[in-house]
Scaffold this motif. Sequence first.
Motif, PDB file in Angstrom:
ATOM      1  N   ILE A   1       3.231  12.243  10.447  1.00  0.00           N
ATOM      2  CA  ILE A   1       3.296  11.194   9.425  1.00  0.00           C
ATOM      3  C   ILE A   1       3.250  11.834   8.032  1.00  0.00           C
ATOM      4  CG2 ILE A   1       2.140   9.133   8.473  1.00  0.00           C
ATOM      5  CD1 ILE A   1       3.266   8.460  11.157  1.00  0.00           C
ATOM      6  N   ASN A   2       2.416  12.872   7.866  1.00  0.00           N
ATOM      7  CA  ASN A   2       2.404  13.540   6.560  1.00  0.00           C
ATOM      8  C   ASN A   2       3.726  14.262   6.300  1.00  0.00           C
ATOM      9  OD1 ASN A   2       1.020  14.311   4.078  1.00  0.00           O
ATOM     10  ND2 ASN A   2       1.214  16.383   4.895  1.00  0.00           N
ATOM     11  N   GLY A   3       4.330  14.815   7.353  1.00  0.00           N
ATOM     12  CA  GLY A   3       5.640  15.444   7.197  1.00  0.00           C
ATOM     13  C   GLY A   3       6.681  14.452   6.706  1.00  0.00           C
ATOM     14  N   LEU A   4       6.669  13.250   7.290  1.00  0.00           N
ATOM     15  CA  LEU A   4       7.601  12.210   6.844  1.00  0.00           C
ATOM     16  C   LEU A   4       7.338  11.838   5.388  1.00  0.00           C
ATOM     17  CD1 LEU A   4       7.658   9.858   9.974  1.00  0.00           C
ATOM     18  CD2 LEU A   4       9.519  11.315   9.173  1.00  0.00           C
ATOM     19  N   ARG A   5       6.042  11.798   5.005  1.00  0.00           N
ATOM     20  CA  ARG A   5       5.682  11.467   3.624  1.00  0.00           C
ATOM     21  C   ARG A   5       6.239  12.522   2.661  1.00  0.00           C
ATOM     22  NH1 ARG A   5       1.989  12.809  -0.165  1.00  0.00           N
ATOM     23  NH2 ARG A   5       1.113  14.421   1.180  1.00  0.00           N
ATOM     24  N   VAL A   6       6.102  13.803   3.037  1.00  0.00           N
ATOM     25  CA  VAL A   6       6.623  14.876   2.176  1.00  0.00           C
ATOM     26  C   VAL A   6       8.143  14.734   2.033  1.00  0.00           C
ATOM     27  CG1 VAL A   6       6.934  17.378   2.003  1.00  0.00           C
ATOM     28  CG2 VAL A   6       4.710  16.436   2.660  1.00  0.00           C
TER      29      VAL A   6
ATOM     30  N   VAL B   1       9.600   1.649  -3.131  1.00  0.00           N
ATOM     31  CA  VAL B   1      10.280   1.834  -1.845  1.00  0.00           C
ATOM     32  C   VAL B   1       9.559   2.896  -1.035  1.00  0.00           C
ATOM     33  CG1 VAL B   1      12.477   2.438  -0.742  1.00  0.00           C
ATOM     34  CG2 VAL B   1      12.475   1.183  -2.906  1.00  0.00           C
ATOM     35  N   ARG B   2       9.143   3.969  -1.723  1.00  0.00           N
ATOM     36  CA  ARG B   2       8.448   5.064  -1.043  1.00  0.00           C
ATOM     37  C   ARG B   2       7.129   4.580  -0.450  1.00  0.00           C
ATOM     38  NH1 ARG B   2       8.690   9.466  -5.006  1.00  0.00           N
ATOM     39  NH2 ARG B   2       6.586   8.904  -5.591  1.00  0.00           N
ATOM     40  N   LEU B   3       6.405   3.795  -1.244  1.00  0.00           N
ATOM     41  CA  LEU B   3       5.122   3.260  -0.771  1.00  0.00           C
ATOM     42  C   LEU B   3       5.328   2.375   0.455  1.00  0.00           C
ATOM     43  CD1 LEU B   3       2.088   3.287  -1.698  1.00  0.00           C
ATOM     44  CD2 LEU B   3       2.530   1.034  -2.682  1.00  0.00           C
ATOM     45  N   THR B   4       6.403   1.577   0.419  1.00  0.00           N
ATOM     46  CA  THR B   4       6.687   0.696   1.558  1.00  0.00           C
ATOM     47  C   THR B   4       6.981   1.514   2.812  1.00  0.00           C
ATOM     48  OG1 THR B   4       7.644  -0.846  -0.029  1.00  0.00           O
ATOM     49  CG2 THR B   4       8.111  -1.252   2.310  1.00  0.00           C
ATOM     50  N   ILE B   5       7.844   2.536   2.665  1.00  0.00           N
ATOM     51  CA  ILE B   5       8.213   3.376   3.815  1.00  0.00           C
ATOM     52  C   ILE B   5       6.972   4.092   4.357  1.00  0.00           C
ATOM     53  CG2 ILE B   5       9.516   5.435   4.532  1.00  0.00           C
ATOM     54  CD1 ILE B   5      11.680   4.573   2.483  1.00  0.00           C
ATOM     55  N   ASN B   6       6.201   4.710   3.451  1.00  0.00           N
ATOM     56  CA  ASN B   6       5.030   5.458   3.904  1.00  0.00           C
ATOM     57  C   ASN B   6       3.951   4.543   4.461  1.00  0.00           C
ATOM     58  OD1 ASN B   6       6.122   7.966   3.281  1.00  0.00           O
ATOM     59  ND2 ASN B   6       5.481   7.808   1.149  1.00  0.00           N
ATOM     60  N   GLY B   7       3.836   3.341   3.873  1.00  0.00           N
ATOM     61  CA  GLY B   7       2.893   2.361   4.407  1.00  0.00           C
ATOM     62  C   GLY B   7       3.276   1.969   5.828  1.00  0.00           C
ATOM     63  N   PHE B   8       4.582   1.770   6.042  1.00  0.00           N
ATOM     64  CA  PHE B   8       5.073   1.419   7.370  1.00  0.00           C
ATOM     65  C   PHE B   8       4.733   2.512   8.388  1.00  0.00           C
ATOM     66  CE2 PHE B   8       8.543   1.982  10.471  1.00  0.00           C
ATOM     67  CZ  PHE B   8       8.380   0.813  11.205  1.00  0.00           C
ATOM     68  N   PHE B   9       5.039   3.776   8.046  1.00  0.00           N
ATOM     69  CA  PHE B   9       4.770   4.875   8.988  1.00  0.00           C
ATOM     70  C   PHE B   9       3.269   5.083   9.195  1.00  0.00           C
ATOM     71  CE2 PHE B   9       9.182   6.492   8.058  1.00  0.00           C
ATOM     72  CZ  PHE B   9       9.642   6.267   9.340  1.00  0.00           C
TER      73      PHE B   9
ATOM     74  N   ILE C   1       1.010   2.705   9.186  1.00  0.00           N
ATOM     75  CA  ILE C   1       0.582   1.654  10.118  1.00  0.00           C
ATOM     76  C   ILE C   1       1.040   1.995  11.537  1.00  0.00           C
ATOM     77  CG2 ILE C   1       0.931  -0.778  10.752  1.00  0.00           C
ATOM     78  CD1 ILE C   1       0.998  -1.316   7.648  1.00  0.00           C
ATOM     79  N   VAL C   2       2.300   2.439  11.683  1.00  0.00           N
ATOM     80  CA  VAL C   2       2.793   2.850  13.001  1.00  0.00           C
ATOM     81  C   VAL C   2       1.893   3.942  13.568  1.00  0.00           C
ATOM     82  CG1 VAL C   2       4.696   4.029  14.207  1.00  0.00           C
ATOM     83  CG2 VAL C   2       5.198   2.167  12.611  1.00  0.00           C
ATOM     84  N   GLY C   3       1.557   4.936  12.737  1.00  0.00           N
ATOM     85  CA  GLY C   3       0.706   6.040  13.177  1.00  0.00           C
ATOM     86  C   GLY C   3      -0.671   5.560  13.600  1.00  0.00           C
ATOM     87  N   LEU C   4      -1.274   4.670  12.815  1.00  0.00           N
ATOM     88  CA  LEU C   4      -2.606   4.155  13.145  1.00  0.00           C
ATOM     89  C   LEU C   4      -2.592   3.365  14.449  1.00  0.00           C
ATOM     90  CD1 LEU C   4      -3.931   2.994   9.636  1.00  0.00           C
ATOM     91  CD2 LEU C   4      -4.918   4.787  11.093  1.00  0.00           C
ATOM     92  N   VAL C   5      -1.569   2.517  14.612  1.00  0.00           N
ATOM     93  CA  VAL C   5      -1.477   1.694  15.829  1.00  0.00           C
ATOM     94  C   VAL C   5      -1.310   2.589  17.055  1.00  0.00           C
ATOM     95  CG1 VAL C   5      -0.005   0.038  17.061  1.00  0.00           C
ATOM     96  CG2 VAL C   5      -0.635  -0.382  14.665  1.00  0.00           C
ATOM     97  N   LEU C   6      -0.410   3.592  16.948  1.00  0.00           N
ATOM     98  CA  LEU C   6      -0.177   4.475  18.096  1.00  0.00           C
ATOM     99  C   LEU C   6      -1.394   5.349  18.378  1.00  0.00           C
ATOM    100  CD1 LEU C   6       3.554   5.489  17.577  1.00  0.00           C
ATOM    101  CD2 LEU C   6       2.607   3.850  19.202  1.00  0.00           C
ATOM    102  N   PHE C   7      -2.095   5.775  17.314  1.00  0.00           N
ATOM    103  CA  PHE C   7      -3.314   6.554  17.512  1.00  0.00           C
ATOM    104  C   PHE C   7      -4.365   5.710  18.237  1.00  0.00           C
ATOM    105  CE2 PHE C   7      -7.619   7.512  15.904  1.00  0.00           C
ATOM    106  CZ  PHE C   7      -7.779   8.752  16.495  1.00  0.00           C
TER     107      PHE C   7
END
Lengths: 132, 155
Positions: free
Chosen positions: B103-108, B119-127, B129-135
């Motif tokens: 997830i941090n790699g995607l953020r970078v 837009v960046r905040l939205t994309i990173n917020g989405f990932f 949340i996906v990361g937290l749910v999957l974790f």
Amino acid sequence: MADRQTRRRDEGYGRLYRGSREGQWSWVLHRVTGVVVILFLFAHVLDTAVVGWGPAAYDRVVSIYKNPVVQFLEWILVAAVLYHAFNGVRIMIVDFWPRAARRHRELSYGTIGVFVAVMIWVSIVMLPRVFR
Amino acid sequence: MAVDTEPSSEQSGHRADSLGTPLPRGVAGRARPARGGEFWWWLFMRVSGIVLLFLAVGHVLIMHLGGSGVERVNFGFVATRWQSPLWRTWDWLLLSLAILHGINGLRVITLDYVRRPGVRLTINGFFTIVGLVLFALGTIVVVTFDPSKWPGVIK
């Protein structure tokens, strides 16, 4: 629109990193393989979670991975993980031992050499499963 | 001097990294972050990378290359494997570190290709949340999995 494109070009967006030839390609591959692996991980956590629903459900889900086309994609996934791992080691060598940057070209080709050698073994093990 | 991993923000005349530290001319890429959150993420990527080198490559060797690879993976295989706390711990650590690292790699990456902060905040917020749910999902499964609910599957 034209104004935005001009601004992009002026600020260097869209022509990212631009190191040496070897550095640029390893940087691109590191990103591409990283994205491939994280996107697969999203799916893989979900398929593994199905184990909590018992044998019938889980065995049905993992049967997807026994399809030859998916096993070919699995070979690509293993290649992506291994490239990202070996190139990550190269990045850390340069990061924590800056003198190694003087030999960055040799390090890059060394990384590719190790990757190709390991992938030959991986292919001998994995590809016969695809074409069986 | 992060010569290889960071993107360029080249400008005519002078160049500086995101924290304002001037970069020497002729050095491609962005300077290594010296302090703050970005420094800790920079360090985390390296430390987790070393651990993942063993956890992820080991996982690939065992699950994909050993034996008949994924051909042998079924409910009984997982149930037998997860009888050992070692493999449950291994898989949970791999899950946690791989999600954070990824997830941090995607953020970078979004820092380089997505210019508009909203837009960046939205994309990173989405990932995120996906990361937290999957974790959370992965943690629940790896901790609570109890094969005794299905007798006879463990060989």
